[in-house]
Design a protein around this motif. Sequence first.
Motif, PDB file in Angstrom:
ATOM      1  N   GLU A 108      19.174  39.624  43.843  1.00  0.00           N
ATOM      2  CA  GLU A 108      19.447  38.283  42.797  1.00  0.00           C
ATOM      3  C   GLU A 108      19.797  38.598  41.372  1.00  0.00           C
ATOM      4  O   GLU A 108      18.791  39.132  40.680  1.00  0.00           O
ATOM      5  N   TRP A 109      20.868  38.453  40.650  1.00  0.00           N
ATOM      6  CA  TRP A 109      20.887  38.675  39.387  1.00  0.00           C
ATOM      7  C   TRP A 109      20.023  38.006  38.388  1.00  0.00           C
ATOM      8  O   TRP A 109      20.015  38.676  37.214  1.00  0.00           O
ATOM      9  N   PHE A 110      19.369  37.093  38.526  1.00  0.00           N
ATOM     10  CA  PHE A 110      18.454  36.260  37.696  1.00  0.00           C
ATOM     11  C   PHE A 110      17.301  36.975  37.641  1.00  0.00           C
ATOM     12  O   PHE A 110      16.452  36.851  36.566  1.00  0.00           O
ATOM     13  N   TYR A 111      17.108  38.083  38.554  1.00  0.00           N
ATOM     14  CA  TYR A 111      16.008  39.072  38.166  1.00  0.00           C
ATOM     15  C   TYR A 111      16.419  40.237  37.393  1.00  0.00           C
ATOM     16  O   TYR A 111      15.715  41.066  37.053  1.00  0.00           O
ATOM     17  N   TRP A 112      17.679  40.233  37.003  1.00  0.00           N
ATOM     18  CA  TRP A 112      18.229  41.383  36.069  1.00  0.00           C
ATOM     19  C   TRP A 112      17.626  41.344  34.466  1.00  0.00           C
ATOM     20  O   TRP A 112      17.507  40.370  34.139  1.00  0.00           O
ATOM     21  N   PRO A 113      17.676  42.542  33.910  1.00  0.00           N
ATOM     22  CA  PRO A 113      17.377  42.340  32.359  1.00  0.00           C
ATOM     23  C   PRO A 113      18.541  41.608  31.710  1.00  0.00           C
ATOM     24  O   PRO A 113      19.707  41.502  32.145  1.00  0.00           O
ATOM     25  N   GLN A 114      18.011  40.678  30.730  1.00  0.00           N
ATOM     26  CA  GLN A 114      18.776  39.815  30.159  1.00  0.00           C
ATOM     27  C   GLN A 114      18.995  40.659  28.403  1.00  0.00           C
ATOM     28  O   GLN A 114      18.205  41.614  28.331  1.00  0.00           O
ATOM     29  N   PRO A 115      20.158  40.272  27.852  1.00  0.00           N
ATOM     30  CA  PRO A 115      20.256  40.940  26.568  1.00  0.00           C
ATOM     31  C   PRO A 115      19.067  40.930  25.674  1.00  0.00           C
ATOM     32  O   PRO A 115      18.392  39.895  25.394  1.00  0.00           O
ATOM     33  N   GLY A 116      18.627  42.136  25.247  1.00  0.00           N
ATOM     34  CA  GLY A 116      17.226  42.090  24.423  1.00  0.00           C
ATOM     35  C   GLY A 116      16.160  42.506  25.230  1.00  0.00           C
ATOM     36  O   GLY A 116      15.353  43.162  24.603  1.00  0.00           O
ATOM     37  N   ASP A 117      16.367  42.617  26.401  1.00  0.00           N
ATOM     38  CA  ASP A 117      15.253  43.385  27.162  1.00  0.00           C
ATOM     39  C   ASP A 117      15.305  44.827  27.128  1.00  0.00           C
ATOM     40  O   ASP A 117      16.348  45.282  26.935  1.00  0.00           O
ATOM     41  N   LYS A 118      14.098  45.408  27.519  1.00  0.00           N
ATOM     42  CA  LYS A 118      13.975  46.980  27.391  1.00  0.00           C
ATOM     43  C   LYS A 118      13.533  47.495  28.670  1.00  0.00           C
ATOM     44  O   LYS A 118      12.860  46.964  29.537  1.00  0.00           O
ATOM     45  N   ILE A 119      14.357  48.573  28.897  1.00  0.00           N
ATOM     46  CA  ILE A 119      14.197  49.219  30.384  1.00  0.00           C
ATOM     47  C   ILE A 119      13.776  50.552  29.952  1.00  0.00           C
ATOM     48  O   ILE A 119      14.534  51.415  29.182  1.00  0.00           O
ATOM     49  N   TYR A 120      12.895  51.340  30.818  1.00  0.00           N
ATOM     50  CA  TYR A 120      12.725  52.845  30.657  1.00  0.00           C
ATOM     51  C   TYR A 120      13.497  53.419  31.507  1.00  0.00           C
ATOM     52  O   TYR A 120      13.411  53.547  32.725  1.00  0.00           O
ATOM     53  N   CYS A 121      14.584  54.463  31.145  1.00  0.00           N
ATOM     54  CA  CYS A 121      15.503  54.754  32.100  1.00  0.00           C
ATOM     55  C   CYS A 121      15.788  56.257  31.358  1.00  0.00           C
ATOM     56  O   CYS A 121      15.430  56.639  30.293  1.00  0.00           O
ATOM     57  N   SER A 122      16.662  57.135  32.284  1.00  0.00           N
ATOM     58  CA  SER A 122      17.378  58.337  31.932  1.00  0.00           C
ATOM     59  C   SER A 122      18.692  58.031  32.229  1.00  0.00           C
ATOM     60  O   SER A 122      18.935  57.030  32.587  1.00  0.00           O
ATOM     61  N   LEU A 123      19.419  59.197  32.426  1.00  0.00           N
ATOM     62  CA  LEU A 123      20.944  59.010  32.820  1.00  0.00           C
ATOM     63  C   LEU A 123      21.031  59.610  34.303  1.00  0.00           C
ATOM     64  O   LEU A 123      20.260  60.595  34.604  1.00  0.00           O
ATOM     65  N   LYS A 124      22.198  59.380  34.854  1.00  0.00           N
ATOM     66  CA  LYS A 124      22.226  60.038  36.302  1.00  0.00           C
ATOM     67  C   LYS A 124      23.954  59.915  36.121  1.00  0.00           C
ATOM     68  O   LYS A 124      24.608  59.379  35.787  1.00  0.00           O
ATOM     69  N   PHE A 125      24.384  60.778  37.329  1.00  0.00           N
ATOM     70  CA  PHE A 125      25.867  60.716  37.824  1.00  0.00           C
ATOM     71  C   PHE A 125      26.067  59.930  39.169  1.00  0.00           C
ATOM     72  O   PHE A 125      24.962  60.059  39.865  1.00  0.00           O
ATOM     73  N   ASP A 126      27.113  59.063  39.187  1.00  0.00           N
ATOM     74  CA  ASP A 126      27.297  58.602  40.451  1.00  0.00           C
ATOM     75  C   ASP A 126      28.118  59.608  41.296  1.00  0.00           C
ATOM     76  O   ASP A 126      28.389  60.827  40.884  1.00  0.00           O
ATOM     77  N   LYS A 127      28.426  59.282  42.585  1.00  0.00           N
ATOM     78  CA  LYS A 127      29.110  60.124  43.563  1.00  0.00           C
ATOM     79  C   LYS A 127      30.800  60.540  42.703  1.00  0.00           C
ATOM     80  O   LYS A 127      31.213  61.617  43.246  1.00  0.00           O
ATOM     81  N   LYS A 128      31.185  59.770  42.007  1.00  0.00           N
ATOM     82  CA  LYS A 128      32.433  60.183  41.362  1.00  0.00           C
ATOM     83  C   LYS A 128      32.264  60.854  39.792  1.00  0.00           C
ATOM     84  O   LYS A 128      33.112  61.050  39.278  1.00  0.00           O
ATOM     85  N   GLN A 129      31.051  61.287  39.627  1.00  0.00           N
ATOM     86  CA  GLN A 129      30.614  62.050  38.532  1.00  0.00           C
ATOM     87  C   GLN A 129      30.649  61.108  37.153  1.00  0.00           C
ATOM     88  O   GLN A 129      31.024  61.657  36.062  1.00  0.00           O
TER      89      GLN A 129
END
Length: 286
Positions: A108-129
């Motif tokens: 459900e998209w209403f559980y997604w981060p909203q502008p200004g929210d902070k998420i702890y993350c790194s980077l990755k590639f998808d199957k198409k690099q």
Amino acid sequence: MAELIAGTVAELEVSHKAPFGYFLTDGNQEVLLHDNDVTGKLTEKEKATVFLYQDHQGRLAATMTIPEITMSTFGWATAVTLRKKYGVFVDIGISKDILLSKDDLPDEWFYWPQPGDKIYCSLKFDKKQRLFARLADETVINTLSVPAPAELRNKNVQAKVYRLLLNGAHVLTDEGYIGFIHQSETTDRLRVGEAVECRVIAVKENGTLNLSMRPRSYETIDQNVDKIVSYMESRDGAMPYWDKSLPEDIKQRFDISKGDFKKALGQLMKEGKLDQKDGWSYLKQE
């Protein structure tokens, strides 16, 4: 020679100047460093430390702004734009926002981060690099966290939601303590990345916290007193409710229980601010 890869830091040599920036090389590949991504003057053959990313056309590009977040390092990214079709674009500190795919977010998209929210993350590639943001998992958060001291009980803490569960949410406090908010202790539905203020209701043996977003009892009384007084002031200081009013009438008017209503009236009477008579309550004139 290793291939240049988006999401990493590299030291490259200035090959030549272009009308819109510089071309950098590792002796094998050339990468554009756009003028917007240059932080100082460069000369031919000079070495430049850059972060590699994919531009809007999917081409490898470089920036002299080195973000904390890379393929191998985690950091706090700020949510910028929510696109229901794709996910949430986040700012990692460079000129191009990076997509956190909807595949890695709640259904459900209403559980997604909203502008200004902070998420702890790194980077990755998808199957198409293609370069994407990657949410930190429990293993990463556990590495980042520290045990909470026992004296933290009943103190307030600031935290960010990093994982949603069926029965609540896991958060990380600004001090690095891991906490859990049971759904019964929330005041509204939570979303990934949301900043919350909580009260510590328990410090567990492993140093994690049980938290509540609900106010303390005295704070609840104060809120209810304000609600009742505001209503009475709008009616010239009188209302057709008192401590023997029906619970359903109190709930309908003030959206609080009869028990909480009586506590608030008791507080007002203790302070000498309220009288009751024949089913009515009256504010005393000062």
